[in-house]
Scaffold this motif. Structure first.
Motif, PDB file in Angstrom:
ATOM      1  N   UNK A  30      19.640  10.211  34.992  1.00  0.00           N
ATOM      2  CA  UNK A  30      20.733  10.436  34.046  1.00  0.00           C
ATOM      3  C   UNK A  30      20.145  10.659  32.658  1.00  0.00           C
ATOM      4  N   UNK A  31      20.596  11.729  32.011  1.00  0.00           N
ATOM      5  CA  UNK A  31      20.190  12.042  30.645  1.00  0.00           C
ATOM      6  C   UNK A  31      21.443  12.403  29.859  1.00  0.00           C
ATOM      7  N   UNK A  32      21.707  11.665  28.800  1.00  0.00           N
ATOM      8  CA  UNK A  32      22.910  11.902  27.981  1.00  0.00           C
ATOM      9  C   UNK A  32      24.175  11.888  28.838  1.00  0.00           C
ATOM     10  N   UNK A  33      24.238  10.926  29.755  1.00  0.00           N
ATOM     11  CA  UNK A  33      25.382  10.758  30.659  1.00  0.00           C
ATOM     12  C   UNK A  33      25.612  11.949  31.590  1.00  0.00           C
ATOM     13  N   UNK A  34      24.571  12.741  31.839  1.00  0.00           N
ATOM     14  CA  UNK A  34      24.663  13.875  32.750  1.00  0.00           C
ATOM     15  C   UNK A  34      23.511  13.784  33.750  1.00  0.00           C
ATOM     16  N   UNK A  35      23.745  14.233  34.998  1.00  0.00           N
ATOM     17  CA  UNK A  35      22.671  14.193  35.988  1.00  0.00           C
ATOM     18  C   UNK A  35      21.594  15.229  35.691  1.00  0.00           C
ATOM     19  N   UNK A  36      20.376  14.863  36.020  1.00  0.00           N
ATOM     20  CA  UNK A  36      19.221  15.751  35.891  1.00  0.00           C
ATOM     21  C   UNK A  36      18.457  15.617  37.205  1.00  0.00           C
ATOM     22  N   UNK A  37      18.363  16.698  37.960  1.00  0.00           N
ATOM     23  CA  UNK A  37      17.814  16.652  39.311  1.00  0.00           C
ATOM     24  C   UNK A  37      16.583  17.532  39.430  1.00  0.00           C
TER      25      UNK A  37
END
Length: 141
Positions: free
Chosen positions: A25-32
């Motif tokens: 999670x980065x800045x409340x967004x998923x990073x895959x």
């Protein structure tokens, strides 16, 4: 499926598939991103990375991760795992040596490289998907 039988099926998928996606999670967004994984008898996962990566920074800020592993691209019926857990950055030489393999020389100068770290992932929930008409089945750790 009984707990031990489910755990063995999960372990079998992990033994036969070492590439999956790791979401942080980065800045409340998923990073895959795609990663390689190893596991132990407790289904703890290990994946190598460089300490100067986004994923290391993201895990420092939020240790919760999600992994997809096992899908073979055949379509419906491919068994795979959805794993939710927490990751910890490990720099101790024992773990670095245990998971080291020669393919990693492409990214690191050796198992003593100070940039080489290991993400140790402790599953909290593992869902077995597409294994049979009884799936999904959930293994709580």
């Amino acid at each position: 499926m009984k707990h031990e039988e489910l755990k063995e099926r999960v372990s079998n998928i992990l033994r036969n598939h070492n590439v999956g996606t790791l979401a942080t999670v980065k800045n409340n967004k998923p990073h895959t991103r795609y990663m390689t994984f190893q596991h132990d008898e407790n289904l703890t996962l290990f994946t190598p990375t460089n300490k100067e990566t986004y994923k290391a920074e993201e895990i420092d800020g939020n240790p919760f991760v999600h992994i997809l592993i096992g899908y073979e691209g055949e379509g419906s019926g491919d068994a795979y795992l959805e794993i939710q857990g927490q990751a910890q950055i490990r720099e101790d030489q024992d773990i670095k040596t245990r998971i080291w393999n020669e393919h990693m020389k492409h990214w690191f100068d050796g198992k003593e490289d100070p940039e080489y770290i290991v993400l140790e992932i402790f599953p909290e929930t593992i869902r077995l998907m597409n294994d049979s008409e009884d799936t999904p089945e959930q293994l709580d750790m």
